[in-house]
Design an enzyme around this catalytic site. Structure first.
Site, mmCIF file in Angstrom:
data_model
loop_
_atom_site.group_PDB
_atom_site.id
_atom_site.type_symbol
_atom_site.label_atom_id
_atom_site.label_comp_id
_atom_site.label_asym_id
_atom_site.label_seq_id
_atom_site.Cartn_x
_atom_site.Cartn_y
_atom_site.Cartn_z
ATOM 1 N N SER A 151 10.831 -3.521 -2.055
ATOM 2 C CA SER A 151 10.874 -2.847 -3.343
ATOM 3 C C SER A 151 12.145 -3.246 -4.066
ATOM 4 C CB SER A 151 10.851 -1.328 -3.152
ATOM 5 O OG SER A 151 11.122 -0.644 -4.364
ATOM 6 N N TYR A 168 13.859 5.958 1.670
ATOM 7 C CA TYR A 168 13.020 4.947 1.040
ATOM 8 C C TYR A 168 13.798 3.662 0.804
ATOM 9 C CZ TYR A 168 9.686 2.795 -2.145
ATOM 10 O OH TYR A 168 8.792 1.927 -2.725
#
Length: 306
Positions: free
Chosen positions: A163, A176
């Protein structure tokens, strides 16, 4: 960033040596593809993309209903496989089911992932940290490892989904960002190792993708919205699941070492070593960030006491 800046970035990328850009091409026709988290969102859009190109696709998802519905919608070259990527034994069994159904595995896309509720490291439930690591990081290993004998034998390709969040500090969302940064390193290592045996791997990076997970995390949570508001344009630009999937599919066809969507994240990705020195300093001084951290901690403590 203006249009001229983006054109300059594209020109710079075009000048990168071809050996960095990829190692040949990959034709999805008559190939067997496994995609985790493929029952919905980006995973489903990618399955639709590659199926349309003639691939056989295993829709692997923890939600049996989503996996089955997606496989039915695609057609006879798609199968549904239900498994939790955090369960290593279940993932070994899942890959064996794909081998039985298709006779081979040519491509694996480790796409499944989750986002935790906003919390600081100090106030976070350790079980939540473990859950996110188990799915987003360990789940990638559990997906890729049992498929590697096939990938090596067929000269196939692996994609791990990181990401753009891996580029920046993860205040209020450290599990995350931490896992996505680790997945990036896993994918880079895998590409080097597979090159020695004639196979390839790539890392996919996304900015903000307009999915149900994004709506739940950023749009429907007041603290999530506050975190999102800290992102300046063009980093706050959203793309659709189909656009994210198209980026990955294109990367598979090119055996690309990395794909980034939207393109606005490219300058950050290339210059992050310098940018992050400045960014980290500014974030530690930003009163808006301080206020947000206090709000996050107050809510986390209130929920713990409730």
């Amino acid at each position: 960033m203006n249009l001229s800046d983006l054109r300059s970035v594209r020109k710079l990328l075009a000048a990168v040596p071809s050996a960095w850009q990829g190692a040949g091409t990959f034709d999805p026709r008559a190939k067997a593809v496994v995609i985790t988290g493929a029952g919905t969102g980006i995973g489903r859009a990618l399955a639709e993309n590659l199926y349309a190109d003639g691939a056989s696709v295993a829709i692997l998802d923890i939600d049996a209903a989503d996996a089955s519905e997606t496989a039915r919608a695609l057609g006879e070259r798609a199968i549904a496989v239900t498994a939790d990527v955090a369960d290593r034994a279940a993932m070994r069994d899942a890959m064996e089911r794909v081998r039985i159904a298709f006779g081979r595995i040519d491509v694996v896309v480790a796409n499944a992932g989750v986002v935790p509720e906003p919390a600081t490291i100090a106030t976070m439930d350790p079980a939540e940290f473990d859950r996110v690591v188990g799915i987003n990081l360990v789940g990638v290993f559990n997906t890729v490892h049992p498929a590697l004998p096939d990938i090596i034998a067929t000269g196939g390709h692996v994609v791990v989904v990181s990401s753009a969040a891996a580029f920046a500090p993860g205040m209020a969302g450290s599990p995350y960002m931490t896992t996505k940064a680790a997945v990036e390193q896993f994918g880079r290592t895998l590409r080097v190792e597979l090159a020695a045996v004639g196979a390839t791997a790539g890392v996919a990076y996304f900015g903000i993708v307009d999915t149900a997970m994004t709506h739940g995390t950023l749009d429907e949570d007041e603290l999530g919205r506050a975190v999102g508001d800290l992102l300046p344009w063009p980093l706050s630009k959203r793309i659709t699941a189909a656009e994210a999937a198209a980026s990955v599919a294109d990367g598979i066809r090119r055996r690309a070492p990395r794909t980034i969507a939207p393109v606005q994240w490219e300058p950050y990705a290339m210059l992050r070593g310098a940018i992050n020195v400045v960014l980290d300093d500014r974030l530690t001084r930003d009163r808006r960030v301080h206020a947000l951290i206090h709000r996050v901690e107050q809510r986390a403590l209130a929920r713990r006491e409730a």
